[in-house]
Design an enzyme around this catalytic site. Structure first.
Site, mmCIF file in Angstrom:
data_model
loop_
_atom_site.group_PDB
_atom_site.id
_atom_site.type_symbol
_atom_site.label_atom_id
_atom_site.label_comp_id
_atom_site.label_asym_id
_atom_site.label_seq_id
_atom_site.Cartn_x
_atom_site.Cartn_y
_atom_site.Cartn_z
ATOM 1 N N ASP A 215 0.902 -1.144 0.000
ATOM 2 C CA ASP A 215 0.000 0.000 0.000
ATOM 3 C C ASP A 215 0.942 1.195 0.000
ATOM 4 O O ASP A 215 1.596 1.467 1.012
ATOM 5 C CB ASP A 215 -0.869 0.014 1.259
ATOM 6 C CG ASP A 215 -1.834 1.175 1.230
ATOM 7 O OD1 ASP A 215 -1.431 2.275 0.815
ATOM 8 O OD2 ASP A 215 -2.997 0.993 1.613
ATOM 9 N N HIS A 216 1.039 1.870 -1.120
ATOM 10 C CA HIS A 216 2.141 2.839 -1.220
ATOM 11 C C HIS A 216 1.988 3.999 -0.230
ATOM 12 O O HIS A 216 2.956 4.701 0.051
ATOM 13 C CB HIS A 216 2.319 3.340 -2.666
ATOM 14 C CG HIS A 216 1.358 4.392 -3.088
ATOM 15 N ND1 HIS A 216 0.098 4.127 -3.544
ATOM 16 C CD2 HIS A 216 1.477 5.745 -3.126
ATOM 17 C CE1 HIS A 216 -0.507 5.259 -3.850
ATOM 18 N NE2 HIS A 216 0.300 6.249 -3.607
ATOM 19 N N HIS B 38 -5.737 2.846 1.249
ATOM 20 C CA HIS B 38 -5.027 4.021 1.749
ATOM 21 C C HIS B 38 -5.719 4.686 2.941
ATOM 22 O O HIS B 38 -5.098 4.984 3.950
ATOM 23 C CB HIS B 38 -4.844 5.061 0.642
ATOM 24 C CG HIS B 38 -4.258 4.512 -0.631
ATOM 25 N ND1 HIS B 38 -3.338 3.506 -0.648
ATOM 26 C CD2 HIS B 38 -4.458 4.844 -1.931
ATOM 27 C CE1 HIS B 38 -2.981 3.231 -1.905
ATOM 28 N NE2 HIS B 38 -3.664 4.033 -2.698
#
Ligand code: BG6
Length: 520
Positions: free
Chosen positions: A203-204, A266
Site C-alpha cells: 500500500d504505497h 489508503h
C-alpha cells in the site's frame, strides 16, 4: 539534516541500527512494460542507487510480453527516468552504473518456458548471491498474481520451504482482491507457493514519509497521548482529495470505484495508524497486530445502515482552475449509465475504550478542487462560558492537522487575540513544516518500500488479516450500493467538494468538513 540548534543534532535518535541489512539480490519485475515500472519502480531504484542504499551487487530484470533487448529496455527506462525522476537532471554517470545491472526477459506469464528462460538468466549471473536472493515484484494485473506465482514455484525459483541458502520474496501491488472472499482465495492461492512472511502486499501510502511519521508523532511525544481519546477529541477528519480525474483509467476504475481504489487501502491504513493503540515494540508483527485490532474495532455496517453513514458521488462535467472537465460517464471505457462512485464520504465509529462515540469522517474523491491529503483532529469546544458564551459557534475549537501531502506539515489551530484595542479572537496556527525544518527532501514512497522489501522488513506492508479486516468493512457498503443505481443527488460537478449529502452527513452531528488549503 538541517538544524538550527546543535542540541537538536545531539538529540536526534537514530533507529537505523535496528534496520535489517540489505543483501545482494536480483529484483525481477513482472509487468515491466507497464506504467508503474517506468514511472515509479525504476526511478525509485535509480535513486536508491544514487544514495548508495541498494545492496552491492544488485541486478534488476524486467519481465514482460513485449519483445525487447537489454539495450532497448535500458533506453526506454532512461527516457522515462528523464521524465519521471524526482531529481533532475538525471545523473548520467550514476544511471550508466545502475543500467549496467538492468536486464530484460521476454516472456508470456502463462508460458512455462519463459520461466526456464528467466532461470537461465539468473544462473548466468557472476555472483551467486544474485541467484540465491530473489525479489519478485508482481506489477501485473491481480488476475495474474496466482499464475505467475505458481509458475515461479514450478520452475524452482520460489520455495515455500526455506532452502537455507538465500531468500525469495513476492511483492504484490494493490488491489489485493476485490472483496473479502476473493482476497481470502488469493491469499490461499499464493500461500500454496510461498509463506505469509514471504509476501509483501503494497500500500504505497505506508511508504510516504508523513504517513510513517504518524506513529513517530503519536508515540514519541508525550503531550499528545493524554489528549488522544474521546475525552479530548470531538471527531477526526481524514481527507484524501484529488484534483485529477479518472481520465484514461476508466477500464480499471469501472471495477474499482473510489471505495476499492482508495478507501479499502489508503484511507483505512491512515485511520489505523491514527487510531491504533501503542504496539508492544517496533517489530513489524507488533505494529501490524495493533492495526488489525483497530480495523476489527471499526463498527461494521449492515447494508441497511449504509445510507445513513456513507455517501457516494460521481462527478459530472465541470471545471477546475478554469479548465473544462468531462463527466465520469464521458471518460473513455466508462459505461454511459455507470453507477461507479468517484467520491466517498464515510462516518465510522471505533468501538473501543479509547474512541467510543467519536466519529471518524473519511472522504476521498476525484475532480475535487484541490489535491491534498490530511488528517484533522478536532478537539472539543471549550465549555460554554467566558469567550465561548459570547462568541458561540464563531469560536472555533482547537485542531491538530497532519498534512500528509503536499506541503507536508503538522499544525495546530489555537485561538488568539487579534492585536489591537478591539477585543477580537481568531484561530492562529502553530506550524511545523517539513521543508523548512529538513530541507526539500521528499523521497518517493516506492524508494522506501522497495528498500524494505529487499531488507525483508514487513512493517510497511499489509498482512493477510489486515487486508481481510479492511474488506470486511467495505463489502457491506458495496452490497448496499450495487442494489441501487445512482440518483440525481449523488452527482457532483467536477471542481466541487462532492455531493451535498457529504456535508449533511457531518451536519447530523453539528460538524462540518474542514477544507484543506494545500498552499497553506
Ligand atoms: C492509487 C490509486 O493507489 O493512489 C489512484 O489507484 C490514486 O487512483 C493514487 O490517484 C493516489 O496516490 P498519491 O500518492 O498520488 O496520493
Amino acid at each position: 539534516m538541517e538544524t538550527t540548534d546543535p542540541l537538536d543534532q545531539i538529540l536526534t535518535c537514530r533507529l537505523d541500527s535496528r534496520r535489517k541489512a540489505v543483501e545482494p539480490c536480483t529484483v525481477i519485475i513482472f509487468g515491466a512494460s507497464g506504467d508503474l515500472t517506468s514511472r515509479k519502480l525504476i526511478p525509485a531504484l535509480y535513486h536508491l542507487h544514487i544514495e548508495g542504499q541498494l545492496p552491492r551487487p544488485v541486478r534488476v530484470i524486467g519481465f514482460a510480453r513485449r519483445e525487447k533487448s537489454d539495450a532497448s529496455f535500458r533506453e526506454e527506462m532512461h527516457t522515462a527516468l528523464k521524465q519521471f525522476s524526482r531529481t533532475k537532471p538525471v545523473d548520467e554517470a550514476k544511471w550508466a552504473e545502475f543500467a549496467a545491472g538492468l536486464h530484460y526477459c521476454q516472456g508470456e506469464f502463462n508460458d512455462p518456458t519463459a520461466y526456464k528462460k528467466l532461470e537461465g538468466m539468473l544462473d548466468s549471473f557472476g555472483d551467486e548471491r544474485l541467484r540465491r536472493n530473489l525479489l519478485f515484484y508482481l506489477s501485473t494485473s491481480p488476475t495474474q498474481f496466482a499464475e505467475v506465482t505458481s509458475h515461479l514455484s514450478n520452475a524452482g525459483l520460489l520455495h515455500r520451504e526455506p532452502t537455507g541458502t538465500g531468500w525469495e520474496r513476492l511483492v504484490v501491488e494493490k488491489p489485493f482482491g476485490t472483496d473479502l472472499s476473493s482476497a481470502q482465495s488469493l491469499s490461499a492461492e499464493l500461500t500454496k507457493y510461498a509463506r505469509e512472511r514471504q509476501l509483501f502486499r503494497i500500500d504505497h501510502y505506508l511508504g510516504k514519509e508523513t504517513v510513517q511519521n504518524i506513529l513517530m508523532f503519536r508515540f514519541s511525544n508525550s503531550i499528545f497521548e493524554t489528549l488522544w481519546n474521546r475525552r479530548s477529541i470531538d471527531h477526526v477528519q481524514i481527507t484524501v482529495s484529488e484534483k485529477h480525474a479518472v481520465g484514461l483509467r476508466g477500464g480499471y476504475y469501472e471495477d474499482a470505484g473510489a471505495i476499492r481504489d482508495m478507501v479499502q487501502n489508503h484511507l483505512l491504513q491512515v485511520l489505523a495508524l491514527v487510531a491504533m493503540e501503542p504496539p508492544v515494540n517496533l517489530e513489524a508483527e507488533s505494529i501490524r497486530d495493533e492495526k488489525v485490532k483497530l480495523l476489527k474495532s471499526v463498527r461494521q455496517y449492515h447494508p441497511s445502515q449504509v445510507a445513513a453513514n456513507v455517501v457516494r458521488g460521481q462527478y459530472t462535467a465541470g471545471s477546475i482552475d478554469g479548465q473544462a472537465r468531462p463527466g465520469y460517464r464521458e471518460e473513455p471505457k466508462v459505461k454511459a449509465d455507470s453507477s461507479v462512485e468517484t467520491f466517498v464520504a464515510l462516518r465510522l465509529f471505533i468501538d473501543n475504550w479509547r474512541w467510543a462515540g467519536v466519529p471518524f469522517y473519511l472522504r476521498t474523491g476525484k475532480n475535487l478542487p484541490v489535491s491534498a491529503s490530511e488528517v484533522r483532529i478536532q478537539f472539543h469546544q471549550t465549555p460554554n462560558v467566558l469567550f465561548a458564551a459570547q462568541c458561540g459557534t464563531n469560536l472555533d475549537s482547537n485542531s491538530l492537522t497532519l498534512r500528509l501531502q503536499p506541503n507536508e506539515s503538522i499544525f495546530m489551530h489555537i485561538n488568539g487575540k487579534v492585536p489591537g484595542t478591539s477585543m477580537e479572537i481568531r484561530p492562529v496556527r502553530m506550524h511545523f513544516d517539513y521543508d523548512s525544518e529538513f530541507g526539500a527532501y521528499t523521497p518517493e514512497a516506492y524508494e522506501r518500500l522497495l528498500l524494505e522489501a529487499i531488507a525483508g522488513d514487513a512493517t510497511l506492508f499489509i498482512r493477510r488479516d489486515e487486508v481481510e479486516a479492511a474488506w470486511s468493512l467495505i463489502d457491506p457498503i458495496r452490497e448496499a450500493w450495487t442494489k441501487e443505481p445512482m440518483v440525481e443527488k449523488e452527482f457532483y460537478a467536477a471542481g466541487s467538494w462532492g455531493p451535498e449529502a457529504a456535508d449533511e452527513l457531518l451536519a447530523k452531528m453539528n460538524h462540518r468538513w474542514r477544507k484543506p488549503h494545500p498552499t497553506a
